[in-house]
Motif scaffolding. Structure first.
Motif, PDB file in Angstrom:
ATOM      1  N   LEU A 172       0.842  -1.249   0.065  1.00 49.03           N
ATOM      2  CA  LEU A 172       0.145  -0.014  -0.007  1.00 49.03           C
ATOM      3  C   LEU A 172       0.723   1.234   0.064  1.00 49.03           C
ATOM      4  N   PRO A 173       0.325   2.381  -0.588  1.00 52.05           N
ATOM      5  CA  PRO A 173       0.990   3.636  -0.556  1.00 52.05           C
ATOM      6  C   PRO A 173       0.543   4.256   0.995  1.00 52.05           C
ATOM      7  N   GLU A 174       1.794   4.799   1.580  1.00 54.79           N
ATOM      8  CA  GLU A 174       1.478   5.155   2.751  1.00 54.79           C
ATOM      9  C   GLU A 174       1.438   6.572   3.056  1.00 54.79           C
ATOM     10  N   TYR A 175       1.599   7.239   4.122  1.00 49.98           N
ATOM     11  CA  TYR A 175       1.391   8.723   4.512  1.00 49.98           C
ATOM     12  C   TYR A 175       2.339   9.748   3.784  1.00 49.98           C
ATOM     13  N   GLY A 176       3.687   9.255   3.953  1.00 48.48           N
ATOM     14  CA  GLY A 176       4.547  10.172   3.841  1.00 48.48           C
ATOM     15  C   GLY A 176       5.085  10.248   2.298  1.00 48.48           C
ATOM     16  N   PRO A 177       5.762  11.244   1.717  1.00 39.56           N
ATOM     17  CA  PRO A 177       6.051  11.478   0.297  1.00 39.56           C
ATOM     18  C   PRO A 177       6.851  10.201  -0.110  1.00 39.56           C
ATOM     19  N   GLY A 178       6.547   9.572  -1.472  1.00 40.31           N
ATOM     20  CA  GLY A 178       7.013   8.313  -1.591  1.00 40.31           C
ATOM     21  C   GLY A 178       7.120   7.145  -0.789  1.00 40.31           C
ATOM     22  N   GLN A 179       6.166   7.214   0.164  1.00 36.32           N
ATOM     23  CA  GLN A 179       6.363   6.142   1.073  1.00 36.32           C
ATOM     24  C   GLN A 179       5.423   5.068   0.893  1.00 36.32           C
ATOM     25  N   PHE A 180       5.803   3.731   1.048  1.00 39.97           N
ATOM     26  CA  PHE A 180       4.957   2.532   0.949  1.00 39.97           C
ATOM     27  C   PHE A 180       5.055   1.607   2.026  1.00 39.97           C
ATOM     28  N   GLU A 181       4.208   0.676   2.164  1.00 43.36           N
ATOM     29  CA  GLU A 181       4.404  -0.242   3.203  1.00 43.36           C
ATOM     30  C   GLU A 181       3.922  -1.543   2.411  1.00 43.36           C
ATOM     31  N   ILE A 182       4.615  -2.787   3.074  1.00 48.10           N
ATOM     32  CA  ILE A 182       4.348  -4.206   2.710  1.00 48.10           C
ATOM     33  C   ILE A 182       4.245  -5.124   3.788  1.00 48.10           C
ATOM     34  N   THR A 183       3.342  -5.740   3.971  1.00 49.31           N
ATOM     35  CA  THR A 183       3.326  -6.771   5.142  1.00 49.31           C
ATOM     36  C   THR A 183       3.017  -7.860   4.642  1.00 49.31           C
ATOM     37  N   LEU A 184       3.704  -8.993   5.436  1.00 49.68           N
ATOM     38  CA  LEU A 184       3.494 -10.341   5.334  1.00 49.68           C
ATOM     39  C   LEU A 184       2.876 -11.014   6.321  1.00 49.68           C
ATOM     40  N   ARG A 185       2.366 -12.378   5.949  1.00 51.81           N
ATOM     41  CA  ARG A 185       1.450 -13.151   6.852  1.00 51.81           C
ATOM     42  C   ARG A 185       2.369 -13.520   8.231  1.00 51.81           C
ATOM     43  N   PRO A 186       1.784 -13.772   9.137  1.00 56.08           N
ATOM     44  CA  PRO A 186       2.670 -14.122  10.556  1.00 56.08           C
ATOM     45  C   PRO A 186       3.052 -15.744  10.285  1.00 56.08           C
ATOM     46  N   ALA A 187       4.251 -15.875  10.940  1.00 56.26           N
ATOM     47  CA  ALA A 187       4.815 -16.999  10.777  1.00 56.26           C
ATOM     48  C   ALA A 187       5.589 -17.273  12.145  1.00 56.26           C
ATOM     49  N   SER A 188       6.008 -18.529  12.279  1.00 53.16           N
ATOM     50  CA  SER A 188       6.615 -18.954  13.517  1.00 53.16           C
ATOM     51  C   SER A 188       8.123 -17.948  13.743  1.00 53.16           C
ATOM     52  N   GLY A 189       8.609 -17.868  14.897  1.00 49.93           N
ATOM     53  CA  GLY A 189       9.566 -16.812  15.304  1.00 49.93           C
ATOM     54  C   GLY A 189      10.597 -16.660  14.516  1.00 49.93           C
ATOM     55  N   LEU A 190      11.480 -18.098  14.129  1.00 55.09           N
ATOM     56  CA  LEU A 190      12.511 -17.891  13.303  1.00 55.09           C
ATOM     57  C   LEU A 190      12.083 -17.500  11.993  1.00 55.09           C
ATOM     58  N   VAL A 191      11.257 -18.146  11.195  1.00 56.95           N
ATOM     59  CA  VAL A 191      10.772 -18.034   9.968  1.00 56.95           C
ATOM     60  C   VAL A 191      10.300 -16.326   9.854  1.00 56.95           C
ATOM     61  N   ALA A 192       9.809 -16.000  10.685  1.00 59.56           N
ATOM     62  CA  ALA A 192       9.193 -14.325  10.584  1.00 59.56           C
ATOM     63  C   ALA A 192      10.450 -13.486  10.510  1.00 59.56           C
ATOM     64  N   ALA A 193      11.524 -13.730  11.370  1.00 64.70           N
ATOM     65  CA  ALA A 193      12.748 -13.023  11.332  1.00 64.70           C
ATOM     66  C   ALA A 193      13.537 -12.865  10.338  1.00 64.70           C
ATOM     67  N   ASP A 194      13.550 -14.449   9.788  1.00 68.72           N
ATOM     68  CA  ASP A 194      14.304 -14.524   8.429  1.00 68.72           C
ATOM     69  C   ASP A 194      13.673 -13.790   7.262  1.00 68.72           C
ATOM     70  N   ARG A 195      12.277 -13.732   7.295  1.00 64.06           N
ATOM     71  CA  ARG A 195      11.591 -13.309   6.161  1.00 64.06           C
ATOM     72  C   ARG A 195      11.810 -11.724   6.216  1.00 64.06           C
ATOM     73  N   ALA A 196      11.793 -11.267   7.619  1.00 64.39           N
ATOM     74  CA  ALA A 196      12.124  -9.711   7.605  1.00 64.39           C
ATOM     75  C   ALA A 196      13.546  -9.153   6.757  1.00 64.39           C
ATOM     76  N   VAL A 197      14.454  -9.984   7.008  1.00 64.76           N
ATOM     77  CA  VAL A 197      15.686  -9.847   6.794  1.00 64.76           C
ATOM     78  C   VAL A 197      15.620  -9.835   5.301  1.00 64.76           C
ATOM     79  N   LEU A 198      15.314 -10.998   4.663  1.00 58.64           N
ATOM     80  CA  LEU A 198      15.050 -11.146   3.212  1.00 58.64           C
ATOM     81  C   LEU A 198      14.113 -10.173   2.401  1.00 58.64           C
TER      82      LEU A 198
END
Length: 432
Positions: A172-198
């Motif tokens: 989605l386009p966010e509030y700030g100029p040129g700002q966007f947001e991406i969200t991912l589905r929840p996952a188990s702890g290590l997988v969630a953090a790995d996905r954030a890195v990737l």
């Protein structure tokens, strides 16, 4: 994948993804024995300098051992060859865990959560970032115009993330100029953090290939909005018994277990923020009225809270017990996701051990009602001091990991010492 390279990577204390590439022809051997690494690499700061005073010096050797479950393939694209990326654990030459490994830090915290409390954590890292170069001027916030103006980047990003198995939910386009947001589905702890890195690397790589420049910096301009990383998390029984966050009769509908976990995060907030918002510009974003985090409190659906009880949906007879979760709002992408989730788990475990529930402020609470709640650290030096002063929090870390983290962060502060705030923000933004 039969040709090209594989990149074996770790995410360091400056949230930079670093590693080594190997030919695909050596993939079997690389998966079996990893690639070489150096302990002192942990002491690189975000500006690329080796921090003086690190405990490693020029001696020692490690291995980056790729985790096959983390593999993602980046397809070839307009002259840019494809590649495979693995996240890795840093180990000794015999494969034994290395105390300085941030991924190992999270894994140990998750193991303790399971063994001590019988719980698992599920999480999702919600990222905001800005696209620079080629953006469509002043298209309105949240608008279809801005979303379309960013094409083909947006569609290509969702397709790339789906292909990599990161399970995107919204773009989605966010509030700030040129700002966007991406969200991912929840996952188990290590997988969630790995996905954030990737995720961060995939966004930056695709932006470059589409003529943009993506920055996840906490704030690029002190007069404008910032980019947060909101960590959504829930607790579940480790034996498969389901979620444990919901109690219909409790304040905020938050169970005793969840309220005690939250109390630990609030109790150790200064130390936690040192890890989750660890750049010289992070504290500029974390001020009241920025919808980031204005104080150390737990509240229903209040975006100024350090911990927000997220809403649940009643449409279609949806089960609130399966939805209820907490949102930690004082993180940004200058923080290592493995460390972020690791310290939240450690603080939550401390809260469970104490057994005292956090106070829940209702959604109707006014700013005057909340005026007595403690503020977040006002600067990175203040947050680092809080971490050093918190005996419990210091005990969460192997000594070499804590010492190196503090050393790295203080050298980053040295890099920007004396700069006006707008120059400081820009210097950090150029890195992230």
């Amino acid at each position: 994948m039969t040709t090209g390279t594989v990149f074996v990577a770790t995410c360091d204390l400056a949230a930079q993804v670093r590693g080594r590439a190997a030919p695909v022809s050596r993939l079997e051997q690389t998966l079996r024995s990893g690639v070489g690494w150096v302990p002192a690499n942990l002491a690189l700061n975000c500006f690329g300098d080796l921090a003086d005073g690190n405990v490693f010096g020029s001696v020692g050797d490690l291995r980056l051992m790729p985790d096959p479950a983390t593999a993602i393939d980046l397809p070839a694209d307009e002259g840019t060859p494809g590649a495979r990326l693995y996240l890795a654990d840093q180990t000794g030459l015999d494969g034994s865990p290395w105390p300085g490994c941030p991924r190992g830090f999270l894994r140990a915290a998750l193991d303790d959560l399971r063994e001590r409390a019988g719980l698992e954590i599920h999480a999702s890292f919600e990222h905001e970032f800005m696209l620079e170069g080629g953006e469509p001027g002043d298209d309105p916030p949240f608008s279809f115009q801005r979303a379309r103006g960013a094409e083909p980047f947006g569609t290509d990003l969702v397709t790339l993330l789906e292909g990599a198995g990161l399970e995107p939910e919204t773009w989605l386009p966010e509030y700030g100029p040129g700002q966007f947001e991406i969200t991912l589905r929840p996952a188990s702890g290590l997988v969630a953090a790995d996905r954030a890195v990737l995720l961060r690397e995939l966004v930056r790589d695709l932006a470059r290939r589409r003529g943009h420049r993506a920055t996840f910096a906490p704030i690029a301009d002190p007069e404008s909005v910032g980019n947060g990383v909101h960590v959504h998390f829930s607790l579940r029984r480790a034996d498969g018994g389901g979620p444990v966050m919901y109690d219909a009769d409790a304040p905020g509908r938050l169970s005793a277990v969840a309220a005690a976990f939250a109390a630990g995060v609030l109790e150790h907030a200064g130390a936690v923020v040192a890890v989750t918002a660890p750049s010289p510009s992070s504290s500029i974003r974390l001020t009241p009225h920025r919808w980031s985090s204005g104080g150390v409190f737990l509240a229903e659906r209040n975006r100024e809270a350090l911990l927000r009880i997220a809403p649940t949906v009643a449409i279609g007879d949806a089960d609130p017990a399966a939805q209820l979760h907490l949102e930690y709002r004082a993180a940004d992408a200058t923080a290592n996701p493995w460390l972020v989730l690791g310290v939240l788990v450690r603080a939550g475990l401390a809260g469970l051990a104490a057994g005292e529930p956090a106070r829940v402020w209702p959604e109707s609470s006014s700013e005057a009602d909340l005026a007595g709640e403690p503020p977040l650290p006002a600067s990175l030096p203040e947050a680092l001091a809080a971490l050093e002063a918190d005996e419990v929090a210091r005990g969460w870390f192997p000594p070499e990991l804590l010492h190196t983290f503090l050393t790295v962060k203080r050298t980053e502060l040295d890099h920007v010492a004396g700069l006006p705030s707008h120059e400081l923000c820009r210097k950090v933004a150029d890195v992230y």
